[in-house]
Design a protein around this motif. Structure first.
Motif, PDB file in Angstrom:
ATOM      1  N   PHE A 135       0.819  -1.206   0.000  1.00  0.00           N
ATOM      2  CA  PHE A 135       0.000   0.000   0.000  1.00  0.00           C
ATOM      3  C   PHE A 135       0.855   1.258   0.000  1.00  0.00           C
ATOM      4  N   PHE A 136       1.838   1.313   0.882  1.00  0.00           N
ATOM      5  CA  PHE A 136       2.631   2.544   1.001  1.00  0.00           C
ATOM      6  C   PHE A 136       3.611   2.716  -0.156  1.00  0.00           C
ATOM      7  N   THR A 137       3.963   1.623  -0.841  1.00  0.00           N
ATOM      8  CA  THR A 137       4.732   1.770  -2.078  1.00  0.00           C
ATOM      9  C   THR A 137       3.903   2.518  -3.115  1.00  0.00           C
ATOM     10  N   GLY A 138       2.604   2.183  -3.194  1.00  0.00           N
ATOM     11  CA  GLY A 138       1.716   2.909  -4.096  1.00  0.00           C
ATOM     12  C   GLY A 138       1.541   4.357  -3.692  1.00  0.00           C
ATOM     13  N   VAL A 139       1.469   4.608  -2.387  1.00  0.00           N
ATOM     14  CA  VAL A 139       1.325   5.981  -1.888  1.00  0.00           C
ATOM     15  C   VAL A 139       2.551   6.811  -2.265  1.00  0.00           C
ATOM     16  N   ILE A 140       3.734   6.274  -1.971  1.00  0.00           N
ATOM     17  CA  ILE A 140       4.969   7.000  -2.279  1.00  0.00           C
ATOM     18  C   ILE A 140       5.115   7.199  -3.783  1.00  0.00           C
ATOM     19  N   GLY A 141       4.751   6.174  -4.555  1.00  0.00           N
ATOM     20  CA  GLY A 141       4.811   6.290  -6.011  1.00  0.00           C
ATOM     21  C   GLY A 141       3.905   7.402  -6.524  1.00  0.00           C
ATOM     22  N   THR A 142       2.714   7.521  -5.940  1.00  0.00           N
ATOM     23  CA  THR A 142       1.782   8.574  -6.353  1.00  0.00           C
ATOM     24  C   THR A 142       2.351   9.961  -6.042  1.00  0.00           C
ATOM     25  N   ILE A 143       2.954  10.104  -4.885  1.00  0.00           N
ATOM     26  CA  ILE A 143       3.558  11.394  -4.512  1.00  0.00           C
ATOM     27  C   ILE A 143       4.704  11.750  -5.450  1.00  0.00           C
ATOM     28  N   LEU A 144       5.598  10.791  -5.679  1.00  0.00           N
ATOM     29  CA  LEU A 144       6.728  11.046  -6.583  1.00  0.00           C
ATOM     30  C   LEU A 144       6.246  11.342  -7.999  1.00  0.00           C
ATOM     31  N   GLY A 145       5.196  10.629  -8.428  1.00  0.00           N
ATOM     32  CA  GLY A 145       4.665  10.855  -9.766  1.00  0.00           C
ATOM     33  C   GLY A 145       4.126  12.263  -9.937  1.00  0.00           C
ATOM     34  N   SER A 146       3.445  12.763  -8.906  1.00  0.00           N
ATOM     35  CA  SER A 146       2.904  14.124  -8.990  1.00  0.00           C
ATOM     36  C   SER A 146       4.018  15.156  -9.065  1.00  0.00           C
ATOM     37  N   LEU A 147       5.098  14.935  -8.296  1.00  0.00           N
ATOM     38  CA  LEU A 147       6.226  15.872  -8.311  1.00  0.00           C
ATOM     39  C   LEU A 147       6.955  15.828  -9.653  1.00  0.00           C
ATOM     40  N   ILE A 148       7.102  14.625 -10.203  1.00  0.00           N
ATOM     41  CA  ILE A 148       7.754  14.483 -11.513  1.00  0.00           C
ATOM     42  C   ILE A 148       6.918  15.170 -12.595  1.00  0.00           C
ATOM     43  N   LEU A 149       5.612  14.966 -12.531  1.00  0.00           N
ATOM     44  CA  LEU A 149       4.728  15.579 -13.521  1.00  0.00           C
ATOM     45  C   LEU A 149       4.790  17.102 -13.450  1.00  0.00           C
ATOM     46  N   TYR A 150       4.823  17.639 -12.236  1.00  0.00           N
ATOM     47  CA  TYR A 150       4.906  19.095 -12.094  1.00  0.00           C
ATOM     48  C   TYR A 150       6.251  19.614 -12.600  1.00  0.00           C
ATOM     49  N   ALA A 151       7.322  18.845 -12.324  1.00  0.00           N
ATOM     50  CA  ALA A 151       8.652  19.264 -12.783  1.00  0.00           C
ATOM     51  C   ALA A 151       8.719  19.320 -14.303  1.00  0.00           C
ATOM     52  N   ILE A 152       7.971  18.427 -14.961  1.00  0.00           N
ATOM     53  CA  ILE A 152       7.994  18.383 -16.424  1.00  0.00           C
ATOM     54  C   ILE A 152       7.090  19.450 -17.040  1.00  0.00           C
ATOM     55  N   THR A 153       5.880  19.576 -16.494  1.00  0.00           N
ATOM     56  CA  THR A 153       4.871  20.434 -17.130  1.00  0.00           C
ATOM     57  C   THR A 153       4.783  21.837 -16.535  1.00  0.00           C
ATOM     58  N   LYS A 154       5.216  21.997 -15.271  1.00  0.00           N
ATOM     59  CA  LYS A 154       5.069  23.267 -14.552  1.00  0.00           C
ATOM     60  C   LYS A 154       3.598  23.690 -14.437  1.00  0.00           C
ATOM     61  N   ASN A 155       2.715  22.707 -14.506  1.00  0.00           N
ATOM     62  CA  ASN A 155       1.280  22.984 -14.421  1.00  0.00           C
ATOM     63  C   ASN A 155       0.859  23.065 -12.954  1.00  0.00           C
ATOM     64  N   PRO A 156       0.361  24.218 -12.490  1.00  0.00           N
ATOM     65  CA  PRO A 156      -0.008  24.359 -11.068  1.00  0.00           C
ATOM     66  C   PRO A 156      -1.352  23.714 -10.721  1.00  0.00           C
ATOM     67  N   TYR A 157      -2.054  23.194 -11.738  1.00  0.00           N
ATOM     68  CA  TYR A 157      -3.392  22.637 -11.510  1.00  0.00           C
ATOM     69  C   TYR A 157      -3.407  21.106 -11.602  1.00  0.00           C
ATOM     70  N   ILE A 158      -2.383  20.497 -11.059  1.00  0.00           N
ATOM     71  CA  ILE A 158      -2.325  19.030 -10.989  1.00  0.00           C
ATOM     72  C   ILE A 158      -2.927  18.597  -9.655  1.00  0.00           C
ATOM     73  N   PHE A 159      -3.973  17.801  -9.728  1.00  0.00           N
ATOM     74  CA  PHE A 159      -4.616  17.299  -8.511  1.00  0.00           C
ATOM     75  C   PHE A 159      -4.723  15.777  -8.614  1.00  0.00           C
ATOM     76  N   MET A 160      -4.150  15.097  -7.629  1.00  0.00           N
ATOM     77  CA  MET A 160      -4.125  13.637  -7.673  1.00  0.00           C
ATOM     78  C   MET A 160      -4.727  13.055  -6.396  1.00  0.00           C
ATOM     79  N   GLY A 161      -5.421  11.941  -6.564  1.00  0.00           N
ATOM     80  CA  GLY A 161      -5.992  11.201  -5.442  1.00  0.00           C
ATOM     81  C   GLY A 161      -5.468   9.775  -5.439  1.00  0.00           C
ATOM     82  N   THR A 162      -6.313   8.862  -5.000  1.00  0.00           N
ATOM     83  CA  THR A 162      -5.890   7.459  -4.864  1.00  0.00           C
ATOM     84  C   THR A 162      -6.622   6.551  -5.850  1.00  0.00           C
TER      85      THR A 162
END
Length: 277
Positions: free
Chosen positions: A105-132
């Motif tokens: 479960f927490f591997t998925g949680v950490i992966g989701t957090i890292l994915g959101s940060l990577i996506l923001y680093a690539i797109t610079k989009n301030p309107y990225i909202f992620m859930g579970t």
């Protein structure tokens, strides 16, 4: 033993005391809190989503609060979903053990957090909202892979094996990955990392060897022959002795790591001591 399995065993011996027991219960409780918050205080609920732009600008609580964002805002549907996910998560925890379920479960949680940060680093989009959402799908895929022949009743009427629902989920994810934007693709990949690690990285490839296939066929023939005797069970757990007569919903599997044809119920398949001659 697979290197990942060895690593998990080592980590469990070292950090097992920090395991959160009955984690499925807390997952469902958090979703229930999030649903109530959406109803009574939608403005506060909106600040719980994982938004990397907001996190990097001081709203660090979003790294945790996104876990309470429920998969639906419909009361009837959320009740069904919470009961269903509690059931499948509880089954996974019972079969894998609390530590491995925590890791999954927490591997998925950490992966989701890292994915959101990577996506923001690539797109610079301030309107990225992620859930579970995709994390929940990875939990269901894990359930389908662990209990492929279990029957559930779709819409409370149509019986269907879980493995076919898992196949439909996999097809849906593939289509979403192909047709979705970069955010969707990254979300799917990072949420599925736990599933890939647990079911591809820890797969026992000995099971598909010709010798093992012949052993399975021989064992099945012997079981089928024995089951023709009146009143004789077809399956019996080598640990607790339960058969399909005790509970028709029990899943039975034989262990390829034991020397001999030893079959175990779903509660002891991953927790028994391997028999070596």
């Amino acid at each position: 033993m697979n290197p990942i399995q060895k690593f998990l065993n080592k980590m469990e011996r070292k950090f097992g005391r920090y395991t959160i027991p009955n984690l499925p219960f807390y997952i469902v409780v958090l979703y229930a809190i999030g649903f109530v918050l959406q109803v009574v205080a939608p403005n506060i609920a909106a600040m719980c989503y994982l938004n990397p732009y907001a996190v990097l600008h001081g709203q660090v609580w979003r790294l945790v609060t996104f876990l309470i964002v429920p998969p639906s805002d419909n009361l009837i549907f959320i009740l069904f979903v919470l009961l269903f996910y509690y059931s499948i998560c509880q089954s996974l925890e019972r079969v894998w053990g609390s530590f491995r379920f925590n890791v999954y479960f927490f591997t998925g949680v950490i992966g989701t957090i890292l994915g959101s940060l990577i996506l923001y680093a690539i797109t610079k989009n301030p309107y990225i909202f992620m859930g579970t959402y995709y994390l929940n799908m990875s939990l269901f895929l894990a359930f389908a892979a662990s209990f492929p022949d279990m029957v559930v009743y779709f819409m409370m009427i149509l019986p269907i094996k879980v493995k076919w629902l898992g196949v439909l989920d996999a097809i849906y994810l593939l289509i979403a990955f192909i047709q979705g934007d970069m955010g969707t693709r990254i979300s799917i990949v990072v949420a599925m990392l736990n599933f890939i690690l647990f079911f591809a990285g820890t797969k026992n490839y000995k099971k598909i060897s010709p010798k093992e296939i012949r052993r399975k066929q021989t064992y099945r023939r012997e079981v089928d022959h024995a089951s023709t005797k009146a009143g004789q069970p077809r399956h019996r757990c080598a640990v607790c002795g339960r058969t399909e007569f005790d509970d028709p919903n029990l899943e039975f599997r034989y262990c390829s790591k034991c020397d001999g044809d030893y079959e175990y119920c779903q509660d002891h398949l991953f927790t028994h001591t391997h028999i070596k001659k």
